[in-house]
Write a protein that holds these residues in place. Structure first.
Motif, PDB file in Angstrom:
ATOM      1  N   ALA A  39      51.484   3.537  17.858  1.00 11.42           N
ATOM      2  CA  ALA A  39      52.635   3.674  18.757  1.00 11.42           C
ATOM      3  C   ALA A  39      52.241   4.405  20.028  1.00 11.42           C
ATOM      4  CB  ALA A  39      53.763   4.407  18.039  1.00 11.42           C
ATOM      5  N   LEU A  40      51.425   5.463  19.903  1.00  7.52           N
ATOM      6  CA  LEU A  40      51.000   6.226  21.084  1.00  7.52           C
ATOM      7  C   LEU A  40      50.116   5.382  21.991  1.00  7.52           C
ATOM      8  CD1 LEU A  40      50.872   8.887  22.624  1.00  7.52           C
ATOM      9  CD2 LEU A  40      48.919   9.544  21.189  1.00  7.52           C
ATOM     10  N   THR A  41      49.216   4.604  21.401  1.00  7.30           N
ATOM     11  CA  THR A  41      48.320   3.765  22.211  1.00  7.30           C
ATOM     12  C   THR A  41      49.106   2.734  23.010  1.00  7.30           C
ATOM     13  OG1 THR A  41      46.565   4.032  20.565  1.00  7.30           O
ATOM     14  CG2 THR A  41      46.344   2.222  22.131  1.00  7.30           C
ATOM     15  N   TYR A  42      50.024   2.068  22.333  1.00  4.23           N
ATOM     16  CA  TYR A  42      50.836   1.081  23.052  1.00  4.23           C
ATOM     17  C   TYR A  42      51.764   1.756  24.057  1.00  4.23           C
ATOM     18  CZ  TYR A  42      49.591  -3.319  20.836  1.00  4.23           C
ATOM     19  OH  TYR A  42      48.921  -4.466  20.450  1.00  4.23           O
ATOM     20  N   GLY A  43      52.276   2.934  23.706  1.00  2.00           N
ATOM     21  CA  GLY A  43      53.124   3.667  24.650  1.00  2.00           C
ATOM     22  C   GLY A  43      52.376   4.025  25.916  1.00  2.00           C
ATOM     23  N   LEU A  44      51.136   4.471  25.779  1.00  2.00           N
ATOM     24  CA  LEU A  44      50.327   4.792  26.961  1.00  2.00           C
ATOM     25  C   LEU A  44      50.072   3.547  27.803  1.00  2.00           C
ATOM     26  CD1 LEU A  44      47.702   7.278  25.461  1.00  2.00           C
ATOM     27  CD2 LEU A  44      49.570   7.803  27.048  1.00  2.00           C
ATOM     28  N   LEU A  45      49.797   2.424  27.136  1.00  2.00           N
ATOM     29  CA  LEU A  45      49.558   1.176  27.870  1.00  2.00           C
ATOM     30  C   LEU A  45      50.794   0.770  28.680  1.00  2.00           C
ATOM     31  CD1 LEU A  45      47.895  -1.393  28.468  1.00  2.00           C
ATOM     32  CD2 LEU A  45      48.846  -2.367  26.371  1.00  2.00           C
ATOM     33  N   ILE A  46      51.951   0.820  28.041  1.00  2.00           N
ATOM     34  CA  ILE A  46      53.188   0.427  28.728  1.00  2.00           C
ATOM     35  C   ILE A  46      53.499   1.407  29.860  1.00  2.00           C
ATOM     36  CG2 ILE A  46      55.665   0.096  28.426  1.00  2.00           C
ATOM     37  CD1 ILE A  46      55.009  -0.692  25.491  1.00  2.00           C
ATOM     38  N   ALA A  47      53.268   2.709  29.617  1.00  2.00           N
ATOM     39  CA  ALA A  47      53.537   3.712  30.649  1.00  2.00           C
ATOM     40  C   ALA A  47      52.630   3.523  31.859  1.00  2.00           C
ATOM     41  CB  ALA A  47      53.370   5.115  30.068  1.00  2.00           C
ATOM     42  N   GLY A  49      51.239   0.707  32.787  1.00  2.00           N
ATOM     43  CA  GLY A  49      51.703  -0.497  33.477  1.00  2.00           C
ATOM     44  C   GLY A  49      52.938  -0.244  34.308  1.00  2.00           C
ATOM     45  N   GLU A  50      53.861   0.572  33.781  1.00  2.00           N
ATOM     46  CA  GLU A  50      55.076   0.891  34.532  1.00  2.00           C
ATOM     47  C   GLU A  50      54.760   1.785  35.725  1.00  2.00           C
ATOM     48  OE1 GLU A  50      58.985   0.311  35.385  1.00  2.00           O
ATOM     49  OE2 GLU A  50      57.851  -0.593  33.738  1.00  2.00           O
ATOM     50  N   ALA A  51      53.802   2.703  35.553  1.00  2.00           N
ATOM     51  CA  ALA A  51      53.420   3.579  36.666  1.00  2.00           C
ATOM     52  C   ALA A  51      52.772   2.797  37.799  1.00  2.00           C
ATOM     53  CB  ALA A  51      52.473   4.663  36.167  1.00  2.00           C
ATOM     54  N   ALA A  52      52.111   1.684  37.448  1.00  2.00           N
ATOM     55  CA  ALA A  52      51.465   0.856  38.472  1.00  2.00           C
ATOM     56  C   ALA A  52      52.455  -0.040  39.196  1.00  2.00           C
ATOM     57  CB  ALA A  52      50.368  -0.004  37.846  1.00  2.00           C
ATOM     58  N   GLN A  65      58.923 -10.234  38.142  1.00  2.00           N
ATOM     59  CA  GLN A  65      58.335  -9.133  37.386  1.00  2.00           C
ATOM     60  C   GLN A  65      57.290  -8.415  38.233  1.00  2.00           C
ATOM     61  OE1 GLN A  65      57.897  -6.475  35.239  1.00  2.00           O
ATOM     62  NE2 GLN A  65      58.757  -7.956  33.801  1.00  2.00           N
ATOM     63  N   THR A  66      57.444  -7.107  38.424  1.00  2.00           N
ATOM     64  CA  THR A  66      56.497  -6.318  39.206  1.00  2.00           C
ATOM     65  C   THR A  66      55.714  -5.351  38.337  1.00  2.00           C
ATOM     66  OG1 THR A  66      58.244  -4.701  39.685  1.00  2.00           O
ATOM     67  CG2 THR A  66      57.883  -6.460  41.294  1.00  2.00           C
ATOM     68  N   ALA A  67      55.882  -5.381  37.019  1.00  2.00           N
ATOM     69  CA  ALA A  67      55.121  -4.535  36.100  1.00  2.00           C
ATOM     70  C   ALA A  67      54.586  -5.403  34.968  1.00  2.00           C
ATOM     71  CB  ALA A  67      55.987  -3.403  35.570  1.00  2.00           C
ATOM     72  N   PRO A  68      53.707  -6.363  35.256  1.00  2.00           N
ATOM     73  CA  PRO A  68      53.266  -7.307  34.222  1.00  2.00           C
ATOM     74  C   PRO A  68      52.480  -6.649  33.094  1.00  2.00           C
ATOM     75  CG  PRO A  68      52.014  -7.620  36.241  1.00  2.00           C
ATOM     76  CD  PRO A  68      53.125  -6.689  36.571  1.00  2.00           C
ATOM     77  N   VAL A  69      51.702  -5.591  33.392  1.00  2.00           N
ATOM     78  CA  VAL A  69      50.934  -4.937  32.336  1.00  2.00           C
ATOM     79  C   VAL A  69      51.875  -4.290  31.331  1.00  2.00           C
ATOM     80  CG1 VAL A  69      49.278  -3.107  31.832  1.00  2.00           C
ATOM     81  CG2 VAL A  69      48.929  -4.588  33.819  1.00  2.00           C
ATOM     82  N   GLY A  70      52.898  -3.597  31.819  1.00  2.00           N
ATOM     83  CA  GLY A  70      53.872  -2.990  30.922  1.00  2.00           C
ATOM     84  C   GLY A  70      54.621  -4.030  30.109  1.00  2.00           C
ATOM     85  N   ALA A  71      54.995  -5.138  30.748  1.00  2.00           N
ATOM     86  CA  ALA A  71      55.724  -6.190  30.036  1.00  2.00           C
ATOM     87  C   ALA A  71      54.839  -6.839  28.965  1.00  2.00           C
ATOM     88  CB  ALA A  71      56.212  -7.247  31.030  1.00  2.00           C
ATOM     89  N   ALA A  72      53.575  -7.102  29.306  1.00  2.00           N
ATOM     90  CA  ALA A  72      52.665  -7.702  28.329  1.00  2.00           C
ATOM     91  C   ALA A  72      52.407  -6.743  27.168  1.00  2.00           C
ATOM     92  CB  ALA A  72      51.349  -8.081  29.004  1.00  2.00           C
ATOM     93  N   GLY A  73      52.271  -5.448  27.462  1.00  2.00           N
ATOM     94  CA  GLY A  73      52.073  -4.469  26.401  1.00  2.00           C
ATOM     95  C   GLY A  73      53.266  -4.390  25.473  1.00  2.00           C
ATOM     96  N   LEU A 215      42.492  -1.635  18.056  1.00  2.00           N
ATOM     97  CA  LEU A 215      43.107  -1.196  19.304  1.00  2.00           C
ATOM     98  C   LEU A 215      42.158  -1.225  20.490  1.00  2.00           C
ATOM     99  CD1 LEU A 215      45.204   1.814  17.951  1.00  2.00           C
ATOM    100  CD2 LEU A 215      46.040  -0.450  18.591  1.00  2.00           C
ATOM    101  N   TRP A 216      40.836  -1.296  20.224  1.00  2.00           N
ATOM    102  CA  TRP A 216      39.889  -1.342  21.339  1.00  2.00           C
ATOM    103  C   TRP A 216      40.035  -2.628  22.155  1.00  2.00           C
ATOM    104  CZ3 TRP A 216      37.678   2.911  22.733  1.00  2.00           C
ATOM    105  CH2 TRP A 216      37.441   3.915  21.789  1.00  2.00           C
ATOM    106  N   ALA A 217      40.694  -3.622  21.604  1.00  2.00           N
ATOM    107  CA  ALA A 217      40.860  -4.880  22.344  1.00  2.00           C
ATOM    108  C   ALA A 217      41.873  -4.743  23.489  1.00  2.00           C
ATOM    109  CB  ALA A 217      41.310  -5.988  21.399  1.00  2.00           C
ATOM    110  N   LEU A 218      42.743  -3.731  23.435  1.00  2.00           N
ATOM    111  CA  LEU A 218      43.806  -3.611  24.434  1.00  2.00           C
ATOM    112  C   LEU A 218      43.269  -3.463  25.861  1.00  2.00           C
ATOM    113  CD1 LEU A 218      46.524  -1.426  22.656  1.00  2.00           C
ATOM    114  CD2 LEU A 218      46.594  -3.860  23.187  1.00  2.00           C
ATOM    115  N   PRO A 219      42.391  -2.474  26.145  1.00  2.00           N
ATOM    116  CA  PRO A 219      41.926  -2.355  27.536  1.00  2.00           C
ATOM    117  C   PRO A 219      41.136  -3.566  28.008  1.00  2.00           C
ATOM    118  CG  PRO A 219      40.677  -0.895  26.074  1.00  2.00           C
ATOM    119  CD  PRO A 219      41.838  -1.423  25.283  1.00  2.00           C
TER     120      PRO A 219
END
Length: 419
Positions: A39-47, A49-52, A65-73, A215-219
């Protein structure tokens, strides 16, 4: 009455998203977070993406859509069933809770628009509710050929989720901007072929990759989408600059004293609303807006300005000359040729004009009439209706009347429902 119904619809969507969020947070707080590291790993990914995400200064309804990384996560977490071959333990409410917390954390100092947040929560919740119960029930394990069946279910849920998001986005856009629902939904579905396809494909691939490699596949799988997001931001910045350049050119007639202050901007806004009422696509609305901004630029060729810039009262030959000169100027600016064609054909008989030219002609005439002393919105609309036999398309005049009845403004006067 229509405006009240639209407002109620928007509030209903927001209320549904809020109820979903509260239920998810309550359930997660009561039972605890399953597999907190995931949950923390995905939360960081979405955060991240939203920060970008970059909020455009001209953001409004219908923005893509202007936050595609957050949406994909978020989509990947909703469709996650295995991690390195081990089954996951999180449920649909936890997915919504994590996505909500991560989205808000990544948007600190730049809170997302309520429509954006509501769509994110409802779409993610829809995907999680479709997939997680089916996965936890073990139904996928009982199917022959677990791997192909698993991928098939992911693709099916993905298709349903994208359709749900397109319908939801069209509902919100239609409620805020008016006009028929069909063309708005068509634009949303067409948008899926762009950044929407990249988001959906990345979300599904990340879920499958994490199921095999962990989870290493995420980045690894997020990097291409992050580069796409940066390119998308550059594209939107170029479009914003392009629009500002056209708006500056449109103001040249005001600076030269040929048209009243704000005339081009008012005509463009009201023309866009009328075009949407008539069912024009997003591309057609952009052409309409650009042509409306520069529809009077041919007046710069006049030695003596027309009083109040009201070209509607000029002889047909002079109006045609102004329109042709305006089209020639527009062609030198590098805008699409469709815009120049619309400007050039402002003085043609309305039955021979493209729809965008008919809209601008009618809206410009309305603005000129409202600017006259003693002629308010109702009087201007009545005069336009009387000219439908020769000068104005009856369907365009009717659409303009509906826009104004919903609270549209032009010429600084009240809408006809307030006259």
């Amino acid at each position: 009455m229509t405006g009240r119904n639209d407002g109620l619809l928007i509030r209903s969507v927001h209320a549904a998203a809020a109820a979903l969020a509260l239920a998810a947070l309550a359930r997660t707080a009561w039972h605890g977070v399953a597999q907190p590291q995931v949950a923390l790993t995905y939360g960081l990914l979405i955060a991240v993406g939203e920060a970008a995400r970059r909020r455009r200064p001209t953001a409004g309804p219908g923005d893509r859509q202007t936050a595609p990384v957050g949406a994909a996560g978020a989509l990947s977490y909703a469709l996650l069933g295995e991690i390195a071959g081990r089954p996951t333990a999180h449920c649909a409410p936890q997915v919504v809770a994590v996505v909500l917390a991560a989205t808000l954390a990544g948007a600190i100092g730049r809170p997302p628009a309520r429509d954006h947040l509501a769509r994110r929560l409802l779409t993610t919740g829809f995907a999680a509710v479709c997939f997680q119960p089916l996965h936890h029930s073990g139904a996928l394990d009982r199917w022959p050929g677990h791997g192909p069946a698993y991928a098939f279910v992911l693709l099916l849920v993905l298709a349903l989720t994208t359709l749900f998001d397109a319908v939801l986005a069209a509902v919100l856009t239609r409620a805020r901007t008016g006009g028929p629902y069909g063309p708005v939904l068509r634009d949303e579905l067409r948008a899926l072929a762009g950044i929407g396809t990249a988001i959906c494909a990345t979300g599904a691939v990340m879920a499958l990759a994490v199921g095999v490699a962990g989870l290493w596949a995420l980045p690894v799988f997020c990097l291409p989408l992050l580069l796409t997001q940066l390119s998308f931001h550059r594209y939107t910045a170029v479009r914003a600059t392009y629009h500002q350049t056209i708006a500056s050119l449109a103001r040249s007639t005001e600076i030269a004293g040929h048209t009243p202050a704000g005339h081009a901007r008012r005509v463009a806004a009201l023309s866009r609303a009328t075009g949407r009422e008539l069912g024009l696509s997003e591309t057609g609305l952009t052409v309409l807006e650009y042509a409306a901004l520069m529809h009077d630029i041919g007046q710069l060729s006049l030695l003596d300005p027309v009083p109040a810039g009201a070209t509607e009262q000029l002889p047909p030959e002079q109006r045609r000359r102004i329109a042709l000169l305006g089209g020639a100027v527009v062609r030198q600016t590098g805008v699409p040729s469709d815009v120049a064609v619309v400007v050039e054909r402002q003085a043609d008989p309305y039955r021979e004009q493209p729809l965008a030219a008919r809209v601008i002609r009618t809206v410009n005439a309305y603005e000129d009439l409202v600017g006259e002393t003693g002629c308010g919105p109702l009087c201007a609309l009545e005069r336009l209706r009387l000219d439908t036999a020769r000068e104005h398309d009856p369907q365009v005049v009717a659409a303009l009347g509906r826009v104004l009845a919903r609270g549209g403004r032009a010429g600084g006067g009240p809408g006809p429902d307030q006259g």
